[in-house]
Structures are given as C-alpha cells and as structure tokens.
Design an enzyme around this catalytic site. Structure first.
Site, PDB file in Angstrom:
ATOM      1  N   HIS A   1       0.780  -1.244   0.000  1.00 43.66           N
ATOM      2  CA  HIS A   1       0.000   0.000   0.000  1.00 43.66           C
ATOM      3  C   HIS A   1       0.811   1.293   0.000  1.00 43.66           C
ATOM      4  O   HIS A   1       0.495   2.210  -0.732  1.00 43.66           O
ATOM      5  CB  HIS A   1      -0.985   0.019   1.166  1.00 43.66           C
ATOM      6  CG  HIS A   1      -2.145  -0.892   0.986  1.00 43.66           C
ATOM      7  ND1 HIS A   1      -2.667  -1.213  -0.247  1.00 43.66           N
ATOM      8  CD2 HIS A   1      -2.895  -1.578   1.893  1.00 43.66           C
ATOM      9  CE1 HIS A   1      -3.677  -2.046  -0.101  1.00 43.66           C
ATOM     10  NE2 HIS A   1      -3.843  -2.284   1.182  1.00 43.66           N
TER      11      HIS A   1
ATOM     12  N   HIS B   1      -9.328   2.501   0.298  1.00 47.34           N
ATOM     13  CA  HIS B   1      -9.490   1.284   1.098  1.00 47.34           C
ATOM     14  C   HIS B   1     -10.665   1.404   2.068  1.00 47.34           C
ATOM     15  O   HIS B   1     -10.550   1.013   3.230  1.00 47.34           O
ATOM     16  CB  HIS B   1      -8.194   0.988   1.859  1.00 47.34           C
ATOM     17  CG  HIS B   1      -7.990  -0.463   2.167  1.00 47.34           C
ATOM     18  ND1 HIS B   1      -8.876  -1.187   2.923  1.00 47.34           N
ATOM     19  CD2 HIS B   1      -6.991  -1.314   1.837  1.00 47.34           C
ATOM     20  CE1 HIS B   1      -8.425  -2.430   3.044  1.00 47.34           C
ATOM     21  NE2 HIS B   1      -7.284  -2.529   2.392  1.00 47.34           N
TER      22      HIS B   1
ATOM     23  N   GLU C   1     -11.767  -2.466  -3.864  1.00 44.71           N
ATOM     24  CA  GLU C   1     -10.634  -1.576  -4.119  1.00 44.71           C
ATOM     25  C   GLU C   1     -10.312  -1.604  -5.613  1.00 44.71           C
ATOM     26  O   GLU C   1      -9.677  -2.540  -6.100  1.00 44.71           O
ATOM     27  CB  GLU C   1      -9.427  -2.011  -3.301  1.00 44.71           C
ATOM     28  CG  GLU C   1      -9.678  -2.102  -1.810  1.00 44.71           C
ATOM     29  CD  GLU C   1      -8.616  -2.923  -1.112  1.00 44.71           C
ATOM     30  OE1 GLU C   1      -7.419  -2.546  -1.176  1.00 44.71           O
ATOM     31  OE2 GLU C   1      -8.966  -3.966  -0.514  1.00 44.71           O
TER      32      GLU C   1
END
Length: 347
Positions: free
Chosen positions: A105, A172, A311
C-alpha cells in the site's frame, strides 16, 4: 454544500480538517486531509433512515493507531509488490518492506494533503519526493472527491512524475450497507463482472496465473450472497482466510457498473464503476486484528467479515509481472483514473 471543521492534531503537530459534503437527497460524505480518508458515508435507507455505511473512527488517534487502512487513500503502490523490489529501465529499486518481506500500500494513508474545495468537491494535493519509500521520481498527486445529486461519490486520481516510476492508486474503504456497526455482510448480494482472478501464493503475491472463475467460489458474475460459497477448503480461500483477491474485470468504464452490492435488510444498493482494470474484493478477514478497535465510531466493535472492500486498482505486483497491465508512469505523462460509488434503493 461543503463545510469544514478541525478534526484533531496529529502526533507530529499537524492540524487535521474534516470536510463534510452534503447533497439535496440527504446523503453526506465526510473526508479528512489526513490520508484523504473517507470517514463516513451516510445515505437514507428504504425507510428514509440515515445509515453510515463506512467503517472508521471518531477520533484522529484511531486512524493513527489503526492497522487496516480504514477509509484511506493508498499508494504510491496499492496492494502488494513481491519481495519489496522491482526493476525499471534496467535499475532495481528496493522498497520499504512493511508486510513481512513484501511492500503493501505505501505511505499516502498516513500523509497530510493540502486541500481546497469547490461547490461539490474536495481536492487534495501532495508532492511525493524522489526516493520516498524507495520509489523513483518526484510525483505530483491530485485526489478529488465529489458528491453529486445522483448520490454518486466520485473518486478521481491524477499523478505526474519527473522521472519514470510505477504507480497504483486506490481507496481502502470498508462498507456495510446495513450500517458500519451491523456485523456480518455474508447475506449482502454481490456481483462482479470478472471472468478471471489473480491466483496468489501463501504471501498473497500473484503467481502470474489469471484463473477462470467458472465453477469456483470466485464466480460472482451472477449475483449471489457474499458468504454463500465461502468454503475455506478451497486452496485459494484457505491461503487468505477468505476473499482477498484481485478480480480481472471483463470491461471497464463509467457507464455500466463493474460491481453491484445490495442488502435486502436495509434496501441499500451500491454500484461501482471504474476505469481501472481490476477490483480487489476483500471480505475484512483480519479486521479484528486492528489495535484501535476500542476507538471505532460510536463505540462500535467491528468483527471479522463484518464489511467488504471493493478496491479498484491495477493488479498486485504488476511491476514484476510482465503479462499484467502496466503500472509504469513515464516522465511527463499523466496517470488519470476514476471510480464511482453510486448509492440508491434496490427496487
């Protein structure tokens, strides 16, 4: 209409502002300039009762201590890069490992952004310096959140770089259409227009195989309850303790939604349309591990699989998978992606 108020002060002394977007239908979205976090999405259910459908925290401390990226905008590279390294133009780049040996991420989820507002949008900007987390290039990033009178929450990402780099951007947010604190979403109905998914190894890094969903628990082309085929004897589901896979979309674009979710309990429906080639469907398999759960909104105690994430993204580990759609952003070019979450009443 957009209003703003002080939300808190970070441990490093930055003041965090919460922006509240409201439309004429009674829908409200609240976002922060810390991590471009979507803190709440409140929509009227079939009886007109306002329902907050996004998990999160009431305090900044919750987001600073949390471990599961509630509502956060993530990048430079959303999802995972195997062994925290990739090669671009013959040069190997080493990233900061933050999930075992892998990179997950990135830094945007805990970054401050500059913000401005228009009539119905909040625009966030940030400059990512060359070498941040190991990535090449100075990246100029713009994230725009827009609430329309059609109950659409539009997420728009734009990025440019002064050197070739890789980039993959997503949000997210965890959703529960019965309310953020309503528990299991196993009965939510879900469709994803994807004929293939990316097969993963034990560390959730793709093997490179794009497997057909037909006759597997991953076939959501026809709507079905999220929990109906959650059979953990399936090798792929066992590896990730449930759904946490990238679905390869058959088509992309902002016309026909690539995914649709609804709850018969609340009557709420959420459509997801995107320009991106994939959707990571995550069933909140590890939410109970969040160290900040005691600070969840209005004292809620979130549970395992009590939410879902859609996502929108490019595929995980694409910089190391030549057959996947490229995530290379060339010097002087612009990365531009749009995702629309559209809310309404199921009829």
């Amino acid at each position: 209409m957009i209003t703003k108020q002080l939300f808190g002060t970070t441990r490093s002394g930055d003041s965090v502002t919460r922006y509240t977007l409201t439309n004429a239908n009674g829908m409200t979205v609240q976002v922060l300039d810390y991590g471009c976090i979507i803190q709440s999405v409140i929509v009227p259910d079939r009886n007109g009762k306002p329902v907050d459908v996004v998990l999160g925290y009431d305090t900044l401390e919750g987001y600073e201590q949390g471990t599961v990226f509630h509502g956060a905008f993530v990048g430079r590279y959303a999802n995972r890069i195997g062994a925290s390294r990739f090669t671009l133009n013959g040069t190997e780049y080493l990233l900061e490992p933050n999930e075992g040996k892998n990179h997950l991420h990135g830094v945007y989820a805990v970054s401050m952004f500059e913000a401005e507002t228009t009539e119905n949008s909040v625009i966030f900007r940030r400059t990512s310096p060359d070498g941040e987390e190991g990535y090449p290039g100075i990246v100029e990033l713009t994230v725009t959140y827009t609430l329309t009178e059609h109950n659409e929450l539009i997420l728009e990402y734009q990025a440019t770089s002064d050197a070739d780099t890789v980039i993959n951007l997503t949000n997210h947010s965890y959703f529960n259409l019965n309310g953020h604190d309503a528990g299991s979403v196993a009965a939510h109905m879900l469709s994803i227009q994807a004929s293939r998914f990316t097969v993963v190894k034990t560390d959730s890094i793709p093997t490179g195989e794009l497997r057909l969903v037909e006759q597997t628990p991953f076939d959501f082309r026809t709507p079905k309850p999220i929990g109906r085929d959650l059979d953990l004897t399936d090798p792929q589901l066992r590896l990730t303790d449930g759904y946490d896979h990238n679905f390869v979309l058959d088509t992309t674009g902002l016309g026909t939604p690539e995914a649709v979710v609804w709850s018969d309990a609340s009557g709420l429906q959420m459509e997801c349309a995107t320009t991106q080639p994939g959707i990571q469907f995550y069933h909140a398999n590890f939410v109970q591990e969040d160290a900040a759960m005691s600070k969840a909104k209005r004292g809620a105690v979130y549970q395992k699989r009590g939410a879902f994430c859609l996502e929108t993204q490019h595929f995980p580990d694409s910089p190391n998978q030549a057959a996947f759609p490229s995530t290379v952003l060339r010097k002087g070019e612009c990365c531009h992606e749009v995702t629309v979450y559209r809310f309404g009443i199921r009829t």
